[in-house]
Design a protein around this motif. Structure first.
Motif, PDB file in Angstrom:
ATOM      1  N   ILE A 207      -0.193  -8.351  -2.683  1.00 12.34           N
ATOM      2  CA  ILE A 207       0.675  -7.260  -3.147  1.00 12.34           C
ATOM      3  C   ILE A 207      -0.012  -6.462  -4.247  1.00 12.34           C
ATOM      4  O   ILE A 207      -0.027  -5.231  -4.239  1.00 12.34           O
ATOM      5  CB  ILE A 207       2.018  -7.826  -3.652  1.00 12.34           C
ATOM      6  N   ALA A 208      -0.589  -7.161  -5.212  1.00  9.39           N
ATOM      7  CA  ALA A 208      -1.224  -6.481  -6.344  1.00  9.39           C
ATOM      8  C   ALA A 208      -2.485  -5.730  -5.921  1.00  9.39           C
ATOM      9  O   ALA A 208      -2.737  -4.606  -6.378  1.00  9.39           O
ATOM     10  CB  ALA A 208      -1.546  -7.497  -7.439  1.00  9.39           C
ATOM     11  N   GLU A 209      -3.280  -6.330  -5.026  1.00 13.43           N
ATOM     12  CA  GLU A 209      -4.533  -5.685  -4.638  1.00 13.43           C
ATOM     13  C   GLU A 209      -4.310  -4.496  -3.700  1.00 13.43           C
ATOM     14  O   GLU A 209      -5.240  -3.705  -3.494  1.00 13.43           O
ATOM     15  CB  GLU A 209      -5.464  -6.710  -3.984  1.00 13.43           C
ATOM     16  N   GLY A 210      -3.112  -4.349  -3.176  1.00 12.62           N
ATOM     17  CA  GLY A 210      -2.827  -3.218  -2.298  1.00 12.62           C
ATOM     18  C   GLY A 210      -2.908  -1.870  -2.984  1.00 12.62           C
ATOM     19  O   GLY A 210      -3.026  -0.837  -2.310  1.00 12.62           O
ATOM     20  N   VAL A 211      -2.857  -1.839  -4.320  1.00 10.81           N
ATOM     21  CA  VAL A 211      -2.908  -0.567  -5.046  1.00 10.81           C
ATOM     22  C   VAL A 211      -4.324  -0.205  -5.476  1.00 10.81           C
ATOM     23  O   VAL A 211      -4.549   0.881  -6.021  1.00 10.81           O
ATOM     24  CB  VAL A 211      -1.994  -0.604  -6.295  1.00 10.81           C
TER      25      VAL A 211
ATOM     26  N   TYR B  36      -1.401  14.186  -1.483  1.00 11.02           N
ATOM     27  CA  TYR B  36      -0.770  12.997  -0.904  1.00 11.02           C
ATOM     28  C   TYR B  36      -1.801  11.923  -0.571  1.00 11.02           C
ATOM     29  O   TYR B  36      -1.562  11.070   0.291  1.00 11.02           O
ATOM     30  CB  TYR B  36       0.000  13.377   0.368  1.00 11.02           C
ATOM     31  N   SER B  37      -2.940  11.951  -1.244  1.00  9.44           N
ATOM     32  CA  SER B  37      -4.012  11.006  -0.899  1.00  9.44           C
ATOM     33  C   SER B  37      -3.588   9.559  -1.123  1.00  9.44           C
ATOM     34  O   SER B  37      -3.985   8.663  -0.376  1.00  9.44           O
ATOM     35  CB  SER B  37      -5.282  11.321  -1.692  1.00  9.44           C
ATOM     36  N   GLY B  38      -2.756   9.320  -2.149  1.00 10.54           N
ATOM     37  CA  GLY B  38      -2.315   7.968  -2.422  1.00 10.54           C
ATOM     38  C   GLY B  38      -1.435   7.406  -1.326  1.00 10.54           C
ATOM     39  O   GLY B  38      -1.671   6.311  -0.808  1.00 10.54           O
ATOM     40  N   VAL B  39      -0.400   8.146  -0.970  1.00  8.33           N
ATOM     41  CA  VAL B  39       0.519   7.650   0.059  1.00  8.33           C
ATOM     42  C   VAL B  39      -0.145   7.640   1.428  1.00  8.33           C
ATOM     43  O   VAL B  39       0.110   6.754   2.253  1.00  8.33           O
ATOM     44  CB  VAL B  39       1.819   8.487   0.075  1.00  8.33           C
ATOM     45  N   LEU B  40      -1.025   8.615   1.690  1.00  9.65           N
ATOM     46  CA  LEU B  40      -1.753   8.613   2.961  1.00  9.65           C
ATOM     47  C   LEU B  40      -2.678   7.405   3.036  1.00  9.65           C
ATOM     48  O   LEU B  40      -2.811   6.776   4.104  1.00  9.65           O
ATOM     49  CB  LEU B  40      -2.554   9.908   3.101  1.00  9.65           C
ATOM     50  N   HIS B  41      -3.286   7.077   1.912  1.00 10.77           N
ATOM     51  CA  HIS B  41      -4.105   5.871   1.864  1.00 10.77           C
ATOM     52  C   HIS B  41      -3.235   4.641   2.092  1.00 10.77           C
ATOM     53  O   HIS B  41      -3.636   3.683   2.770  1.00 10.77           O
ATOM     54  CB  HIS B  41      -4.802   5.769   0.513  1.00 10.77           C
ATOM     55  N   GLY B  42      -2.012   4.667   1.538  1.00  9.30           N
ATOM     56  CA  GLY B  42      -1.101   3.553   1.737  1.00  9.30           C
ATOM     57  C   GLY B  42      -0.708   3.376   3.196  1.00  9.30           C
ATOM     58  O   GLY B  42      -0.663   2.254   3.711  1.00  9.30           O
ATOM     59  N   LEU B  43      -0.414   4.487   3.864  1.00  9.87           N
ATOM     60  CA  LEU B  43      -0.067   4.419   5.284  1.00  9.87           C
ATOM     61  C   LEU B  43      -1.216   3.844   6.110  1.00  9.87           C
ATOM     62  O   LEU B  43      -1.016   2.956   6.954  1.00  9.87           O
ATOM     63  CB  LEU B  43       0.279   5.822   5.796  1.00  9.87           C
ATOM     64  N   SER B  44      -2.417   4.352   5.867  1.00 11.84           N
ATOM     65  CA  SER B  44      -3.558   3.870   6.642  1.00 11.84           C
ATOM     66  C   SER B  44      -3.901   2.432   6.279  1.00 11.84           C
ATOM     67  O   SER B  44      -4.321   1.641   7.139  1.00 11.84           O
ATOM     68  CB  SER B  44      -4.773   4.782   6.433  1.00 11.84           C
ATOM     69  N   ASN B  45      -3.699   2.059   4.997  1.00 10.14           N
ATOM     70  CA  ASN B  45      -3.954   0.682   4.590  1.00 10.14           C
ATOM     71  C   ASN B  45      -2.978  -0.289   5.232  1.00 10.14           C
ATOM     72  O   ASN B  45      -3.319  -1.431   5.539  1.00 10.14           O
ATOM     73  CB  ASN B  45      -3.870   0.554   3.068  1.00 10.14           C
ATOM     74  N   THR B  46      -1.728   0.159   5.416  1.00  8.63           N
ATOM     75  CA  THR B  46      -0.748  -0.697   6.084  1.00  8.63           C
ATOM     76  C   THR B  46      -1.181  -0.988   7.511  1.00  8.63           C
ATOM     77  O   THR B  46      -1.124  -2.134   7.978  1.00  8.63           O
ATOM     78  CB  THR B  46       0.638  -0.036   6.076  1.00  8.63           C
TER      79      THR B  46
ATOM     80  N   PRO C  37       0.785  -1.239   0.000  1.00 12.69           N
ATOM     81  CA  PRO C  37       0.000   0.000   0.000  1.00 12.69           C
ATOM     82  C   PRO C  37       0.816   1.288   0.000  1.00 12.69           C
ATOM     83  O   PRO C  37       0.481   2.228  -0.730  1.00 12.69           O
ATOM     84  CB  PRO C  37      -0.843  -0.119   1.272  1.00 12.69           C
ATOM     85  N   ILE C  38       1.883   1.381   0.809  1.00 13.31           N
ATOM     86  CA  ILE C  38       2.647   2.637   0.858  1.00 13.31           C
ATOM     87  C   ILE C  38       3.362   2.873  -0.467  1.00 13.31           C
ATOM     88  O   ILE C  38       3.280   3.964  -1.059  1.00 13.31           O
ATOM     89  CB  ILE C  38       3.642   2.618   2.024  1.00 13.31           C
ATOM     90  N   ALA C  39       4.083   1.846  -0.965  1.00 17.68           N
ATOM     91  CA  ALA C  39       4.760   1.988  -2.256  1.00 17.68           C
ATOM     92  C   ALA C  39       3.750   2.205  -3.369  1.00 17.68           C
ATOM     93  O   ALA C  39       3.940   3.047  -4.258  1.00 17.68           O
ATOM     94  CB  ALA C  39       5.604   0.745  -2.533  1.00 17.68           C
ATOM     95  N   GLY C  40       2.647   1.447  -3.325  1.00 20.21           N
ATOM     96  CA  GLY C  40       1.618   1.605  -4.347  1.00 20.21           C
ATOM     97  C   GLY C  40       0.969   2.973  -4.307  1.00 20.21           C
ATOM     98  O   GLY C  40       0.705   3.574  -5.355  1.00 20.21           O
ATOM     99  N   GLY C  41       0.706   3.488  -3.096  1.00 21.00           N
ATOM    100  CA  GLY C  41       0.129   4.818  -2.978  1.00 21.00           C
ATOM    101  C   GLY C  41       1.059   5.895  -3.511  1.00 21.00           C
ATOM    102  O   GLY C  41       0.626   6.862  -4.146  1.00 21.00           O
ATOM    103  N   THR C  42       2.361   5.736  -3.252  1.00 22.44           N
ATOM    104  CA  THR C  42       3.345   6.685  -3.782  1.00 22.44           C
ATOM    105  C   THR C  42       3.364   6.642  -5.302  1.00 22.44           C
ATOM    106  O   THR C  42       3.414   7.683  -5.974  1.00 22.44           O
ATOM    107  CB  THR C  42       4.741   6.365  -3.227  1.00 22.44           C
ATOM    108  N   LEU C  43       3.326   5.444  -5.885  1.00 21.48           N
ATOM    109  CA  LEU C  43       3.289   5.308  -7.343  1.00 21.48           C
ATOM    110  C   LEU C  43       2.019   5.925  -7.923  1.00 21.48           C
ATOM    111  O   LEU C  43       2.046   6.547  -8.989  1.00 21.48           O
ATOM    112  CB  LEU C  43       3.376   3.831  -7.731  1.00 21.48           C
ATOM    113  N   VAL C  44       0.902   5.764  -7.225  1.00 24.93           N
ATOM    114  CA  VAL C  44      -0.357   6.341  -7.685  1.00 24.93           C
ATOM    115  C   VAL C  44      -0.270   7.861  -7.717  1.00 24.93           C
ATOM    116  O   VAL C  44      -0.699   8.501  -8.690  1.00 24.93           O
ATOM    117  CB  VAL C  44      -1.518   5.888  -6.777  1.00 24.93           C
ATOM    118  N   ASP C  45       0.286   8.470  -6.664  1.00 23.38           N
ATOM    119  CA  ASP C  45       0.431   9.923  -6.640  1.00 23.38           C
ATOM    120  C   ASP C  45       1.338  10.413  -7.764  1.00 23.38           C
ATOM    121  O   ASP C  45       1.145  11.514  -8.292  1.00 23.38           O
ATOM    122  CB  ASP C  45       0.992  10.375  -5.288  1.00 23.38           C
ATOM    123  N   TYR C  46       2.337   9.608  -8.123  1.00 21.72           N
ATOM    124  CA  TYR C  46       3.331  10.053  -9.107  1.00 21.72           C
ATOM    125  C   TYR C  46       2.914   9.743 -10.551  1.00 21.72           C
ATOM    126  O   TYR C  46       3.033  10.585 -11.430  1.00 21.72           O
ATOM    127  CB  TYR C  46       4.680   9.400  -8.814  1.00 21.72           C
TER     128      TYR C  46
END
Length: 528
Positions: A204-208, A457-467, A154-163
């Motif tokens: 891993i795949a569904e985390g994004v 930062y909604s993607g990475v914030l979502h990743g943090l909370s998803n973790t 989720p964190i890496a995926g959220g960062t990729l989503v934002d970028y």
């Protein structure tokens, strides 16, 4: 050709110099010209033309006579002054036929596949446990292996989503998790390790998936429609649970235990082909969107240039320290953790619960478990409509989010307590339906709140909370099995879950906010 009357009206002139004569139109462009005074001349006028794709829209985007749909007015942004528009809200027909509805429909189908692929194991685990002699505690380990992978991405995926944007990341995500689902039968026949690795890849795949959904909705929907859009997308997510739990026993009876894995995997590959060819990352890149719809989306966005500039990418390395220093972040993290705890406990253990407590067979257990998710999809949509309507009528965003989250957590907590007292499977199913249905209100608390406190930062914030949510889900899913073995009571674990719901509700109401939060070291983000 009879042009709309609105096009023939004289255009009001401003004090600024008129634009230069337009160049000859390209073959795909219309003879209907945009008003030459749409933007006021400024020192950076050429930059506006370069960066603002609205000025280069073709006739396929016209859709409606602009003067009957849009009222022009002056506004300021930084050092430049230009015309913005006050666009009339779309009718119901315009809304359901819009390009943004196509986007959210595709997102709903992706999330339906996402959940169907993960819940198949909830049904398959029963015959697999019998054939392999697994205890309930080990069955919980097999089911939780999906969450091991879900913890990583989720964190890496959220960062990729934002970028990179939600379209690209979602396409890769669906491809990989469909491959993992399709290969599950082969992995199960090979070894236990291969089966666990396939489930980890699925996680891993569904985390994004959810960060990608949030990113696409933030780009495609104005703030007054985002709750409704999230309701539609998450409705697909919940229907995926119902589809997976209902169809899996039927498919297993016809095609064997692993039949659903193959069928759902192939559906995912088909979805990717349609998604890539039929959608774009932003409305500005879409050549099918009408000029009216594009201007409506853009006119209803928050006015923070830093947040809403679709062309500007956030930092490659997000400001994690700043994100974690704010209590609104922690309110989302705690809410997501509790949401995932309750979600995966119900999703993973309800078929076994009905089979163990009420002695119903596998098909009935799946049916009793599937009905609540269908209710969650329906209730979720109307809760989203209600949430948007409250905000449009002047209710503060903060109060709306707190109210929705309270209903979404306190309601299921009370319903789960009532569930433990049920004497029949019908009564238990009714209370489970109430619990899961009310749970959908939390989507318009913490889930939409991600876009409001930190859109950039909604993607990475979502990743943090998803973790955090994944950790809670692992503890809940595995812990339920061990709790039942040690204490001998499914009901006791449900009461514990209800208590955690009440505590999370209190934390949310103390620390959450619906306003923009400054997460940047050097730039102050304006509050709305």
């Amino acid at each position: 050709m009879n042009f709309p009357a609105a096009v023939k009206r004289p255009i009001t002139k401003f004090s600024s110099p008129p634009l230069q004569t337009h160049k000859p139109l390209k073959p795909h462009q219309s003879l209907i010209k945009s008003p030459p005074t749409l933007f006021k001349k400024s020192p950076n006028f050429n930059n506006h033309l370069k960066n603002d794709s609205f000025t280069s829209l073709s006739s396929s985007r016209t859709g409606f006579p602009m003067s009957s749909r849009v009222n022009s007015k002056r506004a300021s942004s930084g050092d430049d002054r230009y015309l913005v528009t006050d666009v009339k809200a779309p009718s119901f027909v315009e809304f359901i036929t819009s390009e943004r509805i196509k986007v959210v429909a595709m997102l709903a189908m992706a999330l339906a596949l996402c959940n169907a692929d993960r819940v198949v194991m909830s049904v398959a685990i029963v015959p697999m446990s019998l054939s392999n002699g697994w205890r309930q505690s080990f069955a919980g380990v097999v089911q939780s292996s999906f969450l091991w992978g879900y913890l990583i991405s989720p964190i890496a995926g959220g960062t990729l989503v934002d970028y990179y944007g939600g379209k690209i990341v979602m396409a890769w995500g669906v491809t990989l998790w469909s491959l993992a689902t399709f290969l599950t039968p082969w992995a199960a026949d090979t070894s236990l390790l291969a089966l666990l690795l396939a489930r980890v890849l699925l996680g891993i795949a569904e985390g994004v998936a959810l960060p990608s959904m949030n990113n696409m909705i933030a780009r495609w929907f104005p703030s007054t429609e985002r709750s409704q859009a999230v309701g539609l997308a998450m409705g697909g997510f919940q229907l995926g649970s119902a589809i997976g739990l209902t169809l899996s026993p039927i498919l297993m009876s016809q095609a064997g235990v692993f039949g659903p894995f193959i069928i759902f995997g192939l559906c995912g590959f088909l979805w990717v082909i349609i998604w890539i060819s039929a959608t774009t990352s932003t409305p500005d890149q879409n050549f099918q969107i009408s000029r009216y719809e594009l201007e409506y989306i853009r006119s209803m966005r928050p006015k923070s240039l830093k947040v809403e500039n679709d062309l500007a990418k956030p930092k490659v390395i997000p400001p994690f320290r700043r994100l974690l220093s704010k209590m609104p972040t922690w309110s989302i993290i705690v809410a997501n953790a509790m949401h995932s705890w309750g979600f995966f406990v119900i999703l993973s253990w309800m078929p076994i619960y009905f089979k163990t407590i009420y002695h119903v067979d596998l098909r009935q257990a799946a049916w009793f478990s599937a009905v609540p998710w269908s209710m969650m999809a329906v209730v979720g949509y109307y809760a989203g409509v209600w949430s948007d309507d409250l905000i449009r009528r002047g209710t503060s965003v903060t109060f709306t989010r707190k109210m929705m989250q309270t209903i979404g957590f306190a309601g299921p907590g009370l319903a789960l307590i009532a569930l433990t007292m049920s004497k029949s499977p019908i009564t238990a199913s009714a209370w489970l339906t109430v619990a899961v249905g009310l749970k959908s209100f939390s989507h318009f608390g913490f889930l939409v709140n991600l876009q409001e406190i930190a859109p950039q930062y909604s993607g990475v914030l979502h990743g943090l909370s998803n973790t955090a949510g994944t950790l809670a889900a692992i503890v809940g899913t595995v812990g339920a099995g061990y709790f039942v073995e040690l204490v001998g009571s499914f009901q006791g674990f449900l009461i514990l879950t209800a208590i955690l719901y009440f505590m999370s509700t209190l934390f949310w109401n103390i620390f959450s906010t619906g306003e923009l939060v400054d997460f940047d070291e050097t730039n102050q983000v304006k509050q709305h």
